[in-house]
Design a protein around this motif. Structure first.
Motif: not given
Length: 655
Positions: A49-50, A52, A57
């Motif tokens: 999650g660091e 983009e 998904t």
């Protein structure tokens, strides 16, 4: 269950990840492999999650957690001690402990049996349950266990984090991560900053870890021991293999062989089709068939061979032959302030030695190789290079000495102005500088790229004694294989500080173990050394327990004392047997030096165009020259015999 579906990421005009889908189950041990720049670290950052991504998904349940260790860039609080920094990962648990203590004090002030007391007791019971479930009671013991497993001493727990180097800060970050026990543990090159003992510890820890582990590493032995699944990332695509790295290599090679055959068949089909089109393009009776074949070519999905399939090889320039004794350290003492690193250290490197240097971080491995290379002054003692010895030295900090205004190819050209650009580019290609990368300025290179460039520059030298300090930390599998093959064929002597067993095992014949209070040589590779250490530890355990009792501290100290006494006796006995042979070796070497010098003088005379004008002189000089060559053969034979006898004695006294 962690699910990645149709993940796509573009960086500029480059498609780094192209519609990638992965399903990761709890408990899996996954190796994420691929060439440098394929996007391995980027994929870990996306999962954590660091970072983009453009499309796709990621699905993860709320009860599951992800923990991520980057390659570098950790930044602990300099105001905290090591223990406090690790504890900071458990603020919730520590706050819970504080709440329980405050409630205990409140209960002491309340009247037993009162409504307020009963209410406080109910709250206290709930907090106690939460505290027990959080693992708080074993937290400090767990922290100590993991910190010690990663190489920290108990006295290090209360030192400020700012006292430690980047490698040790990475260990602190790793300790915090392991203690948090995330459902999915993502590790990016976790072995780079570990010594061989810590590496073995973390292997055992990860084998017992309950969550899933995804590892990016270029340590083949580490991957083989830990992983049971391999994801191979390259050119935006990912392939899944149901086994460790060895399994992946085998199956990947089979896949590539099929691909090469399919490519060959397709190219033949394309050639035949194109020849048909060219031959009958203007023939009316064949117009329909020509158009059909044109459409066939347009619709064909052309097979592309992996750009990394090209075989690249590198070999060292042949070095001049050195004397039998390459380097001797005698009674060396070295301190940094109040820290004594070596005291009266004596060690000899012989011609043909291929030595791996291992031991815990902080024991003095890097200091030792700097002394051997002549880059570190000593407090006392002598460093004596052997006859005709030329030394070349690689250390990570040498990357900082590169000219920032020069480009990559220019650095190489300055180091070897007589080398062809083709050879310079070939060597750079071995270390991941390809195409226009060779025109990059040093100032824009990453730390890893600078380190690889410094290593490539060193390899242009034709030294006969090469010293490396952690040369493989920033190399991918292909680059390590190239360096390994070159060292395997190298005719000189080398010493390497490294913990990479798979890299070292095929190329070394000795292991020098450096400990805080002694050094010791093992005649064999790193696997042999580890096996011998295991056997010695088991024997020591049996000795200290009397065969059936638990060892206590006193028993261990007594056993170690006895072991040192025995080792000292063995060293003394070995010294007495080796000493006369060593003296003969030195005399023989001195004789060789004089003969070689005279031989060169004659060769210089014979190279003079006027030398052959005097036939009598030619005859006398030629006879002397032939006699010298015969004598040198004889003396070299004496060298070999003496060196063999010394080696046999050392092996006899090996314990």
């Amino acid at each position: 269950m962690l699910s990645l579906e149709n993940i796509t990421l573009s960086l500029g005009d480059r498609q780094l990840l192209d519609d990638i889908s992965i399903l990761i189950n709890k408990g899996e041990r996954i190796g994420l492999v691929g060439p440098n720049g394929a996007g391995k670290s980027t994929l870990l950052k996306i999962i954590a999650g660091e970072m983009e991504f453009n499309e796709g998904t990621i699905q993860l349940s709320k009860a599951e957690t992800v923990g991520y260790l980057p390659q570098d860039g950790v930044d602990p609080d300099p105001q905290l001690t090591v223990m406090e920094e690790v504890e900071s990962a458990f603020e919730g648990v520590l706050q819970l402990e504080q709440d329980v203590k405050e409630l205990q004090q409140k209960l002491a002030d309340l009247e037993p049996g009162s409504d307020a007391y009963d209410e406080a007791m109910k709250k206290y019971g709930k907090l106690q349950d939460r505290l027990e479930q959080s693992g708080a009671y074993s937290l400090h013991a767990d922290i100590e266990k993991i910190l010690m497993g990663l190489g920290f001493d108990t006295k290090d727990f209360f030192r400020s984090t700012q006292e430690f180097s980047g490698g040790w800060l990475m260990r602190i970050a790793l300790a915090k991560l392991l203690l948090q026990k995330p459902t999915y543990l993502l590790l990016d090159e976790p072995t780079n900053h570990l010594d061989i003992e810590s590496l073995q510890w973390i292997e055992n820890f990860l084998l017992e870890y309950e969550g899933a582990v995804i590892i990016v590493s270029h340590d083949k032995a580490f991957l083989n021991k830990i992983t049971n699944r391999t994801l191979a990332l390259d050119r935006g695509d990912i392939n899944d293999y149901a086994g460790n790295y060895d399994y992946y290599e085998e199956k990947h090679e089979e896949r590539m062989e099929h691909l090469r055959q399919a490519y060959k068949n397709q190219q033949r089909e394309i050639k035949q089709t194109q020849e048909f089109i060219d031959r009958f393009r203007y023939k009316a009776s064949k117009a329909k068939q020509v158009q059909s074949r044109i459409k066939q070519l347009e619709k064909m999905d052309e097979i592309e061979l992996d750009e990394h399939e090209e075989e690249i090889s590198f070999s060292f320039p042949p070095p001049e032959r050195s004397g039998a004794q390459v380097m001797k350290l005698e009674d060396i003492s070295k301190s940094y302030d109040d820290v004594q690193v070596f005291e009266n250290l004596t060690y000899t490197v012989d011609r043909g030695d291929k030595i791996a240097i291992v031991g815990p971080n902080g024991a003095g491995k890097s200091t030792l190789v700097r002394i051997l290379a002549g880059h570190e002054p000593v407090d006392s003692g002598n460093r004596e290079p052997g006859y005709n010895v030329t030394t070349s030295y690689f250390a990570q900090h040498q990357a900082d000495e590169l000219d920032l205004n020069e480009d990559v190819l220019g650095i190489m050209r300055d180091a070897a102005p007589k080398e062809s650009e083709t050879r310079l580019r070939t060597i750079l290609g071995c270390f991941l500088f390809q195409g226009d990368d060779v025109f990059k300025k040093v100032s824009v290179l990453s730390g890893g790229e600078k380190s690889r460039l410094a290593l490539a520059r060193m390899l242009l030298n034709s030294a006969n004694f090469m010293i490396f300090d952690e040369p493989t930390n920033h190399l991918d599998m292909q680059s390590k294989n190239i360096l390994q093959q070159a060292l395997d064929q190298y005719e000189g002597t080398f010493m390497i500080v490294s913990h990479d067993r798979d890299f070292l095992d095929p190329i070394v014949n000795k292991v020098l173990e450096v400990q805080p209070d002694y050094i010791r040589t093992y005649l064999g590779n790193v696997s042999y050394y580890l096996q011998k250490k295991k056997e010695e530890e088991e024997d020591l355990k049996v000795e200290s327990t009397g065969g059936n009792e638990s060892p206590d501290k006193g028993g261990k100290e007594l056993s170690r004392k006895e072991e040192r006494r025995i080792e000292a006796e063995i060293r003394q006995a070995k010294y007495q047997k080796v000493k006369p042979l060593s003296k003969k070796l030195e005399k023989t070497e001195s004789r060789i030096e004089k003969l070689e010098q005279r031989k060169k003088e004659i060769e210089d005379k014979m190279a003079d165009s006027g030398f052959y004008d005097n036939s009598e002189r030619v005859k006398e000089t030629t006879m002397e020259y032939e006699k010298l060559k015969a004598e040198l053969v004889e003396v070299y034979s004496e060298w070999e015999e003496l060196a063999m006898k010394i080696s046999e004695i050392e092996e006899e006294f090996e314990v």
